[in-house]
Write a protein that holds these residues in place. Structure first.
Motif, PDB file in Angstrom:
ATOM      1  N   ASN A  46      73.089  28.096 123.089  1.00  6.64           N
ATOM      2  CA  ASN A  46      72.903  27.657 124.372  1.00  6.64           C
ATOM      3  C   ASN A  46      72.460  26.389 124.368  1.00  6.64           C
ATOM      4  OD1 ASN A  46      71.608  27.302 127.057  1.00  6.64           O
ATOM      5  ND2 ASN A  46      71.035  29.448 127.325  1.00  6.64           N
ATOM      6  N   LEU A  47      73.345  25.420 125.076  1.00  7.75           N
ATOM      7  CA  LEU A  47      73.203  24.024 125.085  1.00  7.75           C
ATOM      8  C   LEU A  47      71.865  23.438 125.917  1.00  7.75           C
ATOM      9  CD1 LEU A  47      76.940  22.689 124.968  1.00  7.75           C
ATOM     10  CD2 LEU A  47      75.220  23.110 123.010  1.00  7.75           C
ATOM     11  N   ILE A  48      71.498  24.213 126.756  1.00  6.71           N
ATOM     12  CA  ILE A  48      70.320  24.007 127.469  1.00  6.71           C
ATOM     13  C   ILE A  48      68.884  24.323 126.713  1.00  6.71           C
ATOM     14  CG2 ILE A  48      69.018  24.695 129.557  1.00  6.71           C
ATOM     15  CD1 ILE A  48      71.591  25.294 130.823  1.00  6.71           C
ATOM     16  N   THR A  49      68.883  25.362 126.082  1.00  7.92           N
ATOM     17  CA  THR A  49      67.769  25.909 125.315  1.00  7.92           C
ATOM     18  C   THR A  49      67.793  25.854 123.863  1.00  7.92           C
ATOM     19  OG1 THR A  49      68.575  28.134 125.081  1.00  7.92           O
ATOM     20  CG2 THR A  49      67.211  27.840 127.158  1.00  7.92           C
ATOM     21  N   GLY A  50      69.097  25.496 123.437  1.00  9.16           N
ATOM     22  CA  GLY A  50      69.208  25.411 122.229  1.00  9.16           C
ATOM     23  C   GLY A  50      68.975  26.727 121.247  1.00  9.16           C
ATOM     24  N   ASP A  51      69.074  27.968 121.974  1.00 10.80           N
ATOM     25  CA  ASP A  51      68.887  29.272 121.352  1.00 10.80           C
ATOM     26  C   ASP A  51      70.350  29.595 120.585  1.00 10.80           C
ATOM     27  OD1 ASP A  51      66.474  29.413 121.975  1.00 10.80           O
ATOM     28  OD2 ASP A  51      66.709  30.694 123.880  1.00 10.80           O
ATOM     29  N   LYS A  52      70.280  30.150 119.606  1.00  5.65           N
ATOM     30  CA  LYS A  52      71.434  30.259 118.652  1.00  5.65           C
ATOM     31  C   LYS A  52      71.684  32.059 118.904  1.00  5.65           C
ATOM     32  CE  LYS A  52      74.009  28.990 114.676  1.00  5.65           C
ATOM     33  NZ  LYS A  52      74.116  27.930 113.786  1.00  5.65           N
ATOM     34  N   ILE A  53      72.675  32.454 119.480  1.00  6.10           N
ATOM     35  CA  ILE A  53      72.871  34.001 119.704  1.00  6.10           C
ATOM     36  C   ILE A  53      73.770  34.376 118.652  1.00  6.10           C
ATOM     37  CG2 ILE A  53      73.625  35.700 121.301  1.00  6.10           C
ATOM     38  CD1 ILE A  53      72.817  33.423 123.579  1.00  6.10           C
ATOM     39  N   PRO A  54      73.340  35.180 117.763  1.00  9.29           N
ATOM     40  CA  PRO A  54      74.352  35.834 116.837  1.00  9.29           C
ATOM     41  C   PRO A  54      75.386  36.734 117.430  1.00  9.29           C
ATOM     42  CG  PRO A  54      72.336  36.922 116.460  1.00  9.29           C
ATOM     43  CD  PRO A  54      72.198  35.637 117.751  1.00  9.29           C
ATOM     44  N   ILE A  55      76.827  36.649 117.043  1.00  7.20           N
ATOM     45  CA  ILE A  55      77.749  37.674 117.523  1.00  7.20           C
ATOM     46  C   ILE A  55      78.179  38.682 116.330  1.00  7.20           C
ATOM     47  CG2 ILE A  55      80.160  37.880 118.144  1.00  7.20           C
ATOM     48  CD1 ILE A  55      79.921  35.169 119.734  1.00  7.20           C
ATOM     49  N   THR A  56      77.522  39.993 116.486  1.00  7.25           N
ATOM     50  CA  THR A  56      77.774  40.718 115.363  1.00  7.25           C
ATOM     51  C   THR A  56      78.926  41.532 115.405  1.00  7.25           C
ATOM     52  OG1 THR A  56      76.098  42.247 116.223  1.00  7.25           O
ATOM     53  CG2 THR A  56      75.326  40.674 114.898  1.00  7.25           C
ATOM     54  N   TYR A  57      79.582  41.957 116.607  1.00  8.88           N
ATOM     55  CA  TYR A  57      80.437  42.734 116.931  1.00  8.88           C
ATOM     56  C   TYR A  57      81.984  42.073 116.966  1.00  8.88           C
ATOM     57  CZ  TYR A  57      76.573  45.751 118.053  1.00  8.88           C
ATOM     58  OH  TYR A  57      75.267  46.346 118.096  1.00  8.88           O
ATOM     59  N   TRP A  58      83.160  43.074 116.876  1.00 11.82           N
ATOM     60  CA  TRP A  58      84.507  42.406 117.263  1.00 11.82           C
ATOM     61  C   TRP A  58      84.642  42.335 118.413  1.00 11.82           C
ATOM     62  CZ3 TRP A  58      87.968  42.172 113.057  1.00 11.82           C
ATOM     63  CH2 TRP A  58      87.661  42.574 111.851  1.00 11.82           C
ATOM     64  N   GLU A  59      83.983  42.960 119.470  1.00  7.14           N
ATOM     65  CA  GLU A  59      84.159  42.846 120.905  1.00  7.14           C
ATOM     66  C   GLU A  59      82.572  42.696 121.517  1.00  7.14           C
ATOM     67  OE1 GLU A  59      88.376  45.045 121.845  1.00  7.14           O
ATOM     68  OE2 GLU A  59      86.644  46.075 122.319  1.00  7.14           O
TER      69      GLU A  59
END
Length: 551
Positions: A46-59
């Protein structure tokens, strides 16, 4: 000599249950070992908050709704806004009919678009940068599968399955007191076909896992051995049907490799299934009270069994298409046509299986208990109307829970099953030595009673547990599948198998009404044997090892 033979047969009866337990243990151990952990694949920053959201699924669904995989709590974001997913060609993003749209590097997307590292994705006015996960190198996004994720080699598993079958057929060959070579010929065909199947799977298609196939061969073999003790010709027919089922299995696994292509074929599969049911209604023959048989020369088929595969296929969807009105409406309409046709045929057992599967698919698509409640309520209302306008149907269930009061008429089959099952004890009377086989429908509807009588209660229960574990495995692997298409189809295919098994077993022991459905993998029935291999293919594709990809 007779005493020695009796001792050897008794030893075989002791060995077989423990050998089956060993096979099932190693198969499921390897299957569960193949499930990946939840380590991130890539991430969104997130370029506003800097939070990094992990993506763990294929969809992954993105939206404001709390049930989304990636929740973006903003009024400018739709409840279901977008889907980011991975395919062979790379990571993709698609808009799921959001109000404000999805922008990739400043350009609004209309259809799915490829996403590369460092791309900027705008969702509801919020910018996210697509980044690699800290735990993965760039060249690891698509690489060959780790062969260490199998606990037992395919050849070893099939060796033990073949050993189990060899001992079973050998025991049957000596059941009359002298050697009968005919069952061993059936074993040679089964043995050869099983190892050819392994060769095709392992060497031709380069798959590292063979556990599900081995389980299918194991359970098929139990049914074929039981048939050999009744009618050797029927055993050959069942063996041929299993071979056709294996071919269908391979075709479906190959066909479903690309879920997006499979989605495009759904309407054609549905039309074909409806045509099969209409053909059955017009040209079908009544057998055992149901017009669900099509007789062609010396062969008889149950088209409704094959439609099970189409029903699962049409009910599934990739995540980006799962909530579209067209998709959902089409599935409801198709389900209604299928169940109406089954009721018109008088095939109420299969109709119940379709209905329960419909509930499973509906819940997995929506995640809504309210949807399930409304569906069940509608079904109860419909069932009451059927009983009102077709009261003769009630007579089919009049013996339910009262079979001992009808021991010589409508409760004849179930009372015999209960009696002969108990006579088998823990280890059984011996293959080919039972009496239940002389009762009508013993090798099909009453096959569980034959297993208890001839094989023993231990092996019978172990077999049921082995089949039931397909559902546990499908549930465990569903969140790690490459597509929602695979997750839904896997869980619902195993659910269909499990519910059909329950209807068969509970029906013959008078817990459920006797509806005349087959025991998956085991019962006599070529159409059923073919269909269950088709359902097993849906479970197979949910394992990411099947197509040689890893996280």
């Amino acid at each position: 000599m007779d005493t020695l033979l009796s001792v050897l047969i008794y030893c075989t009866q002791i060995i077989l249950p423990f050998l089956e337990i060993l096979i099932i243990y190693f198969c499921y151990k390897s299957l569960f070992l193949g499930i990946s952990g939840e380590r991130p694949l890539v991430s969104l920053t997130n370029l506003i908050t800097g939070d990094k959201i992990p993506i763990t699924y294929w969809e992954n669904s993105i939206g404001r709704d709390k049930h989304c995989d990636i929740v973006v709590d903003s009024p400018t974001v739709s409840r279901s806004h977008a889907v980011i997913f991975r395919r062979e060609e790379g990571w993709m993003i698609a808009d799921t009919n959001s109000k404000t749209g999805v922008f990739l590097n400043g350009n609004q997307i209309e259809e799915k678009r490829r996403v590369c590292l460092k791309d900027i994705i705008n969702i509801g006015g919020i910018d996210f940068e697509f980044n690699n996960s800290d735990k993965l190198r760039k060249n690891q996004l698509y690489s060959s599968i780790e062969r260490s994720r199998i606990s037992c080699p395919s050849q070893t598993i099939l060796f033990f399955v073949s050993l189990f079958q060899f001992l079973s057929f050998l025991e049957l060959s000596f059941s009359s007191g002298k050697f009968d070579f005919k069952p061993m010929i059936v074993f040679l065909f089964l043995f050869t076909g099983s190892w050819i199947f392994l060769f095709i799977t392992t060497f031709l298609f380069q798959r590292v896992n063979f556990e599900l196939e081995a389980l299918g061969i194991l359970f098929n073999g139990i049914g074929i051995v039981s048939l050999c003790g009744i009618d050797i010709d029927k055993a050959y027919i069942q063996l041929a049907a299993c071979g056709i089922g294996m071919l269908l299995f391979e075709f479906i696994v190959i066909f479903l490799k690309n879920p997006d292509f499979s989605m495009k074929c759904r309407p054609y599969i549905a039309v074909l299934a409806i045509c099969i049911l209409v053909f059955n209604l017009i040209f079908g023959s009544v057998k055992n009270g149901s017009k669900n048989w099509v007789i062609i020369g010396p062969f008889s088929l149950q088209p409704s069994e094959l439609v099970k595969v189409a029903f699962i296929f049409f009910g599934t969807s990739t995540l980006q298409g799962i909530q579209t009105t067209k998709n959902l409406t089409g599935f409801i309409l198709f389900s209604t046509i299928c169940m109406a046709a089954l009721f018109a045929m008088g095939d109420f057992g299969t109709a119940c299986i379709f209905f329960v599967t419909f509930i499973l698919i509906s819940f997995m698509r929506s995640g809504s208990i309210r949807t399930v409640f409304l569906t069940v309520s509608t079904a109860i209302l419909g069932f009451c109307l059927i009983l009102k306008f077709k009261p003769y149907i009630v007579t089919r269930f009049s013996a339910w829970r009262h079979v001992w009061e009808h021991i010589n008429d409508i409760g004849y089959q179930q009372t015999r099953v209960l009696t002969y099952s108990a006579s088998g004890g823990l280890l059984g009377l011996g293959l080919g030595k039972g009496c239940l086989k002389y009762v009508f429908a013993a090798p099909s509807d009453l096959i569980f009673g034959m297993l208890c009588e001839e094989w023993g209660i231990i092996l019978s229960i172990v077999t049921l547990i082995g089949i039931a574990f397909l559902g546990i495995y499908s549930h465990s692997v569903s969140s790690r599948s490459r597509s929602t298409f695979y997750s839904i189809s896997s869980c619902c295919a195993s659910g269909m198998i499990l519910f059909q098994m329950m209807m068969n077993v509970f029906g013959v022991v008078d817990i459920f009404p006797l509806t005349g459905v087959t025991l998956p993998f085991i019962s006599l029935g070529g159409s059923s044997a073919i269909a269950v291999w088709g359902l097993l293919a849906f479970i197979k594709v949910s394992d990411e090892r099947t197509y040689g990809l890893k996280r």
